[in-house]
Design a protein around this motif. Structure first.
Motif, PDB file in Angstrom:
ATOM      1  N   TRP A  41      61.418  46.028  63.511  1.00 14.38           N
ATOM      2  CA  TRP A  41      62.012  47.268  63.999  1.00 14.38           C
ATOM      3  C   TRP A  41      62.827  47.011  65.256  1.00 14.38           C
ATOM      4  O   TRP A  41      63.876  47.634  65.460  1.00 14.38           O
ATOM      5  N   ALA A  42      62.397  46.078  66.114  1.00 14.81           N
ATOM      6  CA  ALA A  42      63.170  45.747  67.317  1.00 14.81           C
ATOM      7  C   ALA A  42      64.509  45.103  66.952  1.00 14.81           C
ATOM      8  O   ALA A  42      65.540  45.393  67.569  1.00 14.81           O
ATOM      9  N   ILE A  43      64.502  44.250  65.950  1.00 18.42           N
ATOM     10  CA  ILE A  43      65.744  43.620  65.493  1.00 18.42           C
ATOM     11  C   ILE A  43      66.696  44.676  64.941  1.00 18.42           C
ATOM     12  O   ILE A  43      67.890  44.680  65.247  1.00 18.42           O
ATOM     13  N   LEU A  44      66.174  45.600  64.138  1.00 21.76           N
ATOM     14  CA  LEU A  44      67.022  46.678  63.618  1.00 21.76           C
ATOM     15  C   LEU A  44      67.584  47.527  64.756  1.00 21.76           C
ATOM     16  O   LEU A  44      68.752  47.921  64.737  1.00 21.76           O
ATOM     17  N   HIS A  45      66.752  47.812  65.748  1.00 21.06           N
ATOM     18  CA  HIS A  45      67.211  48.601  66.898  1.00 21.06           C
ATOM     19  C   HIS A  45      68.336  47.869  67.629  1.00 21.06           C
ATOM     20  O   HIS A  45      69.342  48.469  68.012  1.00 21.06           O
ATOM     21  N   ARG A  46      68.185  46.571  67.821  1.00 18.80           N
ATOM     22  CA  ARG A  46      69.223  45.773  68.490  1.00 18.80           C
ATOM     23  C   ARG A  46      70.522  45.775  67.688  1.00 18.80           C
ATOM     24  O   ARG A  46      71.615  45.906  68.245  1.00 18.80           O
ATOM     25  N   LEU A  47      70.414  45.647  66.370  1.00 19.30           N
ATOM     26  CA  LEU A  47      71.614  45.701  65.535  1.00 19.30           C
ATOM     27  C   LEU A  47      72.293  47.064  65.645  1.00 19.30           C
ATOM     28  O   LEU A  47      73.521  47.153  65.636  1.00 19.30           O
ATOM     29  N   ASP A  48      71.500  48.134  65.765  1.00 22.48           N
ATOM     30  CA  ASP A  48      72.064  49.471  65.957  1.00 22.48           C
ATOM     31  C   ASP A  48      72.901  49.537  67.235  1.00 22.48           C
ATOM     32  O   ASP A  48      73.882  50.272  67.302  1.00 22.48           O
ATOM     33  N   GLU A  49      72.489  48.798  68.263  1.00 22.51           N
ATOM     34  CA  GLU A  49      73.228  48.784  69.526  1.00 22.51           C
ATOM     35  C   GLU A  49      74.552  48.029  69.397  1.00 22.51           C
ATOM     36  O   GLU A  49      75.494  48.299  70.129  1.00 22.51           O
ATOM     37  N   LEU A  50      74.615  47.074  68.480  1.00 23.95           N
ATOM     38  CA  LEU A  50      75.790  46.216  68.349  1.00 23.95           C
ATOM     39  C   LEU A  50      76.821  46.718  67.350  1.00 23.95           C
ATOM     40  O   LEU A  50      77.997  46.369  67.458  1.00 23.95           O
ATOM     41  N   ALA A  51      76.389  47.490  66.372  1.00 24.24           N
ATOM     42  CA  ALA A  51      77.299  47.904  65.302  1.00 24.24           C
ATOM     43  C   ALA A  51      76.854  49.227  64.715  1.00 24.24           C
ATOM     44  O   ALA A  51      75.702  49.629  64.854  1.00 24.24           O
ATOM     45  N   GLU A  52      77.773  49.860  64.023  1.00 23.85           N
ATOM     46  CA  GLU A  52      77.438  51.082  63.299  1.00 23.85           C
ATOM     47  C   GLU A  52      76.760  50.676  61.998  1.00 23.85           C
ATOM     48  O   GLU A  52      77.322  49.907  61.208  1.00 23.85           O
ATOM     49  N   ILE A  53      75.563  51.197  61.786  1.00 19.41           N
ATOM     50  CA  ILE A  53      74.774  50.804  60.616  1.00 19.41           C
ATOM     51  C   ILE A  53      74.589  52.003  59.701  1.00 19.41           C
ATOM     52  O   ILE A  53      74.136  53.063  60.138  1.00 19.41           O
ATOM     53  N   ASP A  54      74.955  51.823  58.432  1.00 17.37           N
ATOM     54  CA  ASP A  54      74.789  52.896  57.449  1.00 17.37           C
ATOM     55  C   ASP A  54      73.384  52.917  56.876  1.00 17.37           C
ATOM     56  O   ASP A  54      72.812  53.961  56.648  1.00 17.37           O
ATOM     57  N   GLY A  55      72.855  51.774  56.571  1.00 21.79           N
ATOM     58  CA  GLY A  55      71.541  51.698  55.950  1.00 21.79           C
ATOM     59  C   GLY A  55      70.805  50.488  56.488  1.00 21.79           C
ATOM     60  O   GLY A  55      71.396  49.558  57.015  1.00 21.79           O
ATOM     61  N   ARG A  56      69.524  50.536  56.399  1.00 18.35           N
ATOM     62  CA  ARG A  56      68.721  49.410  56.857  1.00 18.35           C
ATOM     63  C   ARG A  56      67.475  49.329  56.020  1.00 18.35           C
ATOM     64  O   ARG A  56      67.009  50.322  55.476  1.00 18.35           O
ATOM     65  N   GLN A  57      66.955  48.136  55.930  1.00 13.75           N
ATOM     66  CA  GLN A  57      65.729  47.948  55.164  1.00 13.75           C
ATOM     67  C   GLN A  57      64.942  46.804  55.783  1.00 13.75           C
ATOM     68  O   GLN A  57      65.474  45.721  56.029  1.00 13.75           O
ATOM     69  N   LEU A  58      63.689  47.087  56.055  1.00 10.40           N
ATOM     70  CA  LEU A  58      62.759  46.079  56.539  1.00 10.40           C
ATOM     71  C   LEU A  58      61.797  45.795  55.395  1.00 10.40           C
ATOM     72  O   LEU A  58      61.191  46.712  54.849  1.00 10.40           O
ATOM     73  N   THR A  59      61.721  44.519  54.975  1.00  6.95           N
ATOM     74  CA  THR A  59      60.871  44.166  53.841  1.00  6.95           C
ATOM     75  C   THR A  59      59.893  43.072  54.228  1.00  6.95           C
ATOM     76  O   THR A  59      60.093  42.337  55.187  1.00  6.95           O
ATOM     77  N   ARG A  60      58.818  42.991  53.450  1.00  8.03           N
ATOM     78  CA  ARG A  60      57.809  41.958  53.633  1.00  8.03           C
ATOM     79  C   ARG A  60      57.583  41.295  52.287  1.00  8.03           C
ATOM     80  O   ARG A  60      57.545  41.955  51.258  1.00  8.03           O
TER      81      ARG A  60
END
Length: 75
Positions: A41-60
């Motif tokens: 979730w921290a990585i996704l949050h950081r990517l949100d700060e760097l670029a406009e994100i339409d969709g995201r998915q965190l998988t295991r």
């Protein structure tokens, strides 16, 4: 991604274009499930700060399959 390496052991990362859209993949290993989830979730949050994100998915991964991590488990 340098930010991810401050949180977990990064095994691989990639930026590619799929069907005209950028895709960022960060595969990493963490000591336990809670720290892996927090890192994701921290990585996704950081990517949100760097670029406009339409969709995201965190998988295991379990065995050979990838399963989505539920958003309600985010910190």
């Amino acid at each position: 991604m340098a930010f991810a390496r401050t949180l977990v052991t990064v095994e691989a990362c990639d930026v590619e274009v799929v069907r005209g859209r950028a895709r960022v993949t960060v595969r990493y290993q963490a000591d336990d499930d809670p720290s892996a989830r927090r890192a994701g979730w921290a990585i996704l949050h950081r990517l949100d700060e760097l670029a406009e994100i339409d969709g995201r998915q965190l998988t295991r991964r379990f065995g050979n399959r990838w399963y989505p991590v539920r958003p309600d488990r985010a910190p």
